[in-house]
Motif scaffolding. Structure first.
Motif, short mmCIF file in Angstrom:
data_model
loop_
_atom_site.label_atom_id
_atom_site.label_comp_id
_atom_site.label_asym_id
_atom_site.label_seq_id
_atom_site.Cartn_x
_atom_site.Cartn_y
_atom_site.Cartn_z
N ILE A 541 0.86 -1.19 0.00
CA ILE A 541 0.00 0.00 0.00
C ILE A 541 0.89 1.24 0.00
O ILE A 541 1.48 1.60 1.03
CB ILE A 541 -0.93 0.01 1.23
CG1 ILE A 541 -1.70 -1.32 1.33
CG2 ILE A 541 -1.89 1.19 1.16
CD1 ILE A 541 -2.61 -1.61 0.18
N ASP A 542 1.00 1.89 -1.17
CA ASP A 542 1.82 3.10 -1.27
C ASP A 542 0.93 4.33 -1.10
O ASP A 542 -0.29 4.23 -0.88
CB ASP A 542 2.58 3.14 -2.60
CG ASP A 542 1.67 3.08 -3.81
OD1 ASP A 542 0.47 3.41 -3.68
OD2 ASP A 542 2.15 2.72 -4.90
N ASP A 543 1.53 5.51 -1.19
CA ASP A 543 0.78 6.76 -0.97
C ASP A 543 -0.34 6.94 -1.98
O ASP A 543 -1.43 7.44 -1.64
CB ASP A 543 1.73 7.96 -1.03
CG ASP A 543 2.69 7.97 0.16
OD1 ASP A 543 2.34 7.35 1.21
OD2 ASP A 543 3.77 8.58 0.06
N ASP A 544 -0.11 6.56 -3.23
CA ASP A 544 -1.14 6.69 -4.26
C ASP A 544 -2.36 5.82 -3.94
O ASP A 544 -3.50 6.26 -4.08
CB ASP A 544 -0.58 6.31 -5.63
CG ASP A 544 0.44 7.32 -6.16
OD1 ASP A 544 0.33 8.50 -5.76
OD2 ASP A 544 1.33 6.93 -6.92
N ILE A 545 -2.09 4.58 -3.50
CA ILE A 545 -3.20 3.68 -3.17
C ILE A 545 -3.94 4.19 -1.93
O ILE A 545 -5.18 4.09 -1.85
CB ILE A 545 -2.68 2.24 -2.95
CG1 ILE A 545 -2.16 1.66 -4.28
CG2 ILE A 545 -3.78 1.34 -2.40
CD1 ILE A 545 -1.59 0.27 -4.18
N ARG A 546 -3.22 4.77 -0.99
CA ARG A 546 -3.88 5.33 0.20
C ARG A 546 -4.85 6.44 -0.20
O ARG A 546 -5.97 6.52 0.32
CB ARG A 546 -2.83 5.87 1.18
CG ARG A 546 -2.05 4.78 1.89
CD ARG A 546 -1.22 5.32 3.05
NE ARG A 546 -0.51 4.24 3.71
CZ ARG A 546 0.72 3.86 3.40
NH1 ARG A 546 1.39 4.49 2.43
NH2 ARG A 546 1.29 2.86 4.04
N ARG A 547 -4.41 7.30 -1.12
CA ARG A 547 -5.29 8.38 -1.57
C ARG A 547 -6.51 7.81 -2.31
O ARG A 547 -7.63 8.31 -2.17
CB ARG A 547 -4.52 9.33 -2.48
CG ARG A 547 -3.59 10.28 -1.72
CD ARG A 547 -3.07 11.39 -2.59
NE ARG A 547 -2.11 10.88 -3.56
CZ ARG A 547 -0.80 10.81 -3.35
NH1 ARG A 547 -0.30 11.21 -2.19
NH2 ARG A 547 0.02 10.34 -4.28
#
Length: 595
Positions: A541-547
């Motif tokens: 889970i990277d920052d893009d997926i978190r957003r």
């Protein structure tokens, strides 16, 4: 004199067939005196007699002569008997217990006759009884079976060890079942005392004066252990009780028992598992700790009332199979690096997903084993505890007294944990507690029943977890399946067209590609497979997926992003193993289409 009793003649045969070299031959001949002494037995009144077994075979096997066919190996019993079989023109076969007909084996001839002549009827096919022998000149014994049955006999050569094993296991099991069935017609028998650690006797140790039901259960456990069964099913039918073993993921019929002793066998197993024998209307769960020689295994027992009686399922859990090194589970290096990167984080949730029987428990236990150290307090909450490990503090849920995953987790948070493993997230309360544990500085490992990594996000949202909490707590998701491994002893190559590989997104410049498969041999029971390995889909889970999670994006959109970022799907992972010669096209199809 038959070859099986003449070491010199047998050594000459082995040399002639290039199974040993001249050095090996000379070594056997130099030990001829030892062989003659071994054959002689002093009986009553000091009279010296001769044995009638397969002395030459066993003698040469014990010498561990170098095998000409295996540069780094020694001559085996199989190779020696194979040479005799070739000399006499009789087929040689390593026997598969699952292929044998227990009624033919145990009811055609008496046990003393089988032991005396080292001969065992195996199964009947097209009116011909196939008989395992070690002496190709045992015509008298084969003629006796032919006269007794009125049927033709087809001899098959096998090793003395195989013959002995079958005689002890099958004759002993059938005898125990028959005697137990007879006893069931009289007063209720005593099923034995409860033992916390149960030492299972080997077939050759079980005596005729032992209780028959206990004997039958011991034989059953031994047979399951030797065949590498992961599960044992005992299923009552209208007139019989069927015993089935799950081996490498597939169920195999093994025994058909008289329905009269089904209840007694179930009661014996329930007693060993510390279950309520009198309760037959409700499902029950328990466990047995069994000792097989020097090995100890955990057996998880589950009972279920059915139309014809209680169905019993036992899962065989070997500690060495659950607590394994991570690099032996089948991970490709890049996925293992991602997983270990997640495991090294101090807080967050790591989820392992997949259907029942996909190896999730093995992955979690192996991960905990990697993380275990004196500096860390690891607590697990499971239903039930799969295997006992001194490296963890393990809690078993007991819903009957209100000890659920959720209540256990609340209590665990007051036990100063560093790492928490939750057996399964099943409801909103457990999911919320797991999220809170992760947000308050704990590393949480758990499982979820979803098909792939991105659908896990949707599943947690459906349980009622707020998107902002989910995006802040989940570190990674691992989806997995198990595929069967090609047997290394009978692996062959076959060509597959480029068009057929296109469905797995595999691109190759060649019109045809060579893939591996197993043609079937005695080692793999002629299935072509030996063991299983994992295939994985690792989502970090990277920052893009978190957003994306916070915005409420669909699983499809998240998946597209993950694939662009380099995530390998389950299908691609399985196909890569196929191209590497680990598994077959048919196993990849099961993963690709979730068969």
């Amino acid at each position: 004199m038959s070859l099986i009793n003449d070491a010199r003649k047998l050594a000459q045969t082995l040399l002639k067939q290039n199974r040993i070299d001249r050095t090996g031959f000379n070594h056997i001949i130099s030990r001829q005196k030892d062989f003659e002494k071994a054959k002689a037995v002093t009986g009553k009144n000091g009279v010296v007699t001769k044995k009638t077994g397969a002395e030459a075979i066993l003698f040469i096997a014990e010498l561990r002569v170098k095998s000409a066919g295996k540069p780094d190996g020694v001559l085996s019993e199989e190779e020696i008997v194979g040479a005799i079989a070739k000399q006499y023109g009789i087929p040689f076969k390593k026997l598969d217990p699952l292929d044998l007909d227990i009624d033919i084996v145990a009811n055609t001839i008496p046990k003393p006759f089988a032991l005396k002549h080292m001969i065992v009827p195996l199964y009947e096919k097209n009116g011909v009884i196939n008989v395992a022998i070690i002496d190709p000149e045992s015509h008298e014994a084969m003629d006796g079976i032919a006269r007794a049955t009125g049927k033709k006999i087809n001899p098959i050569m096998t090793t003395p060890s195989e013959i002995n094993k079958i005689i002890h296991e099958f004759f002993g099991f059938r005898s125990s079942v028959s005697k137990a069935e007879a006893q069931m017609q009289g007063p209720q028998i005593d099923l034995g005392n409860l033992e916390q650690l149960n030492k299972i006797k080997r077939p050759d140790q079980i005596q005729s004066n032992d209780e028959h039901i206990k004997n039958a259960v011991d034989y059953l456990f031994n047979h399951a252990y030797e065949l590498r069964a992961s599960d044992v099913h005992i299923e009552p039918k209208r007139e019989t009780s069927v015993v089935r073993f799950r081996i490498d993921g597939l169920l195999n019929d093994v025994y058909s028992l008289p329905i009269g002793i089904h209840k007694a066998i179930v009661s014996r197993v329930k007693m060993l598992a510390r279950l309520n024998i009198a309760e037959k209307r409700r499902p029950q769960d328990g466990r047995i700790r069994l000792e097989f020689g020097e090995d100890v295994s955990e057996i998880r027992v589950s009972t279920m009332p059915t139309a014809f009686g209680e169905k019993l399922v036992m899962r065989v859990l070997k500690p060495e199979m659950l607590l394994r090194d991570m690099d032996t589970l089948g991970f490709f290096p890049e996925d293992l690096i991602k997983l270990e990167r997640s495991l090294n984080k101090r807080h967050g949730i790591i989820l392992v997903t997949g259907p029942t029987g996909s190896g999730k428990t093995t992955t979690l236990y192996s991960a905990l084993n990697l993380l275990a150290s004196p500096e860390k307090n690891i607590i697990t909450v499971e239903d039930p505890i799969e295997t006992i490990s001194e490296n963890f503090n393990q809690v078993a849920t007991q819903p009957s007294i209100g000890l659920t995953f959720a209540t256990s987790l609340r209590a665990i948070l007051r036990q100063d944990p560093d790492i928490i493993m939750i057996g399964e997230i099943r409801d909103k309360e457990t999911a919320e507690n797991a999220v809170q544990a992760a947000l308050t500085g704990h590393l949480v490992l758990s499982t979820l029943h979803t098909n792939d990594t991105t659908s896990t996000i949707t599943r947690l949202l459906d349980l009622g977890i707020e998107p902002f909490l989910l995006s802040s707590s989940v570190v990674s998701v691992l989806a997995q399946r198990l595929v069967r491994i090609i047997c290394p002893n009978c692996v062959v190559s076959r060509e597959v067209t480029r068009k057929k590989l296109a469905q797995f997104d595999l691109k190759t410049g060649k019109s045809k590609v060579k893939l591996k498969e197993g043609k079937g041999c005695s080692e793999c029971r002629f299935t072509g497979y030996l063991g299983r390995t994992g295939v994985y889909e690792m989502l970090e889970i990277d920052d893009d997926i978190r957003r994306m999670i916070e915005k409420g994006e669909s699983a499809r959109v998240i998946r597209q992003h993950a694939l662009k970022s380099g995530m390998t799907t389950l299908k691609e992972n399985a196909a890569r193993k196929m191209m590497n010669g680990v598994t077959t096209l048919s196993e990849v199809l099961k993963v690709a289409f979730h068969i």
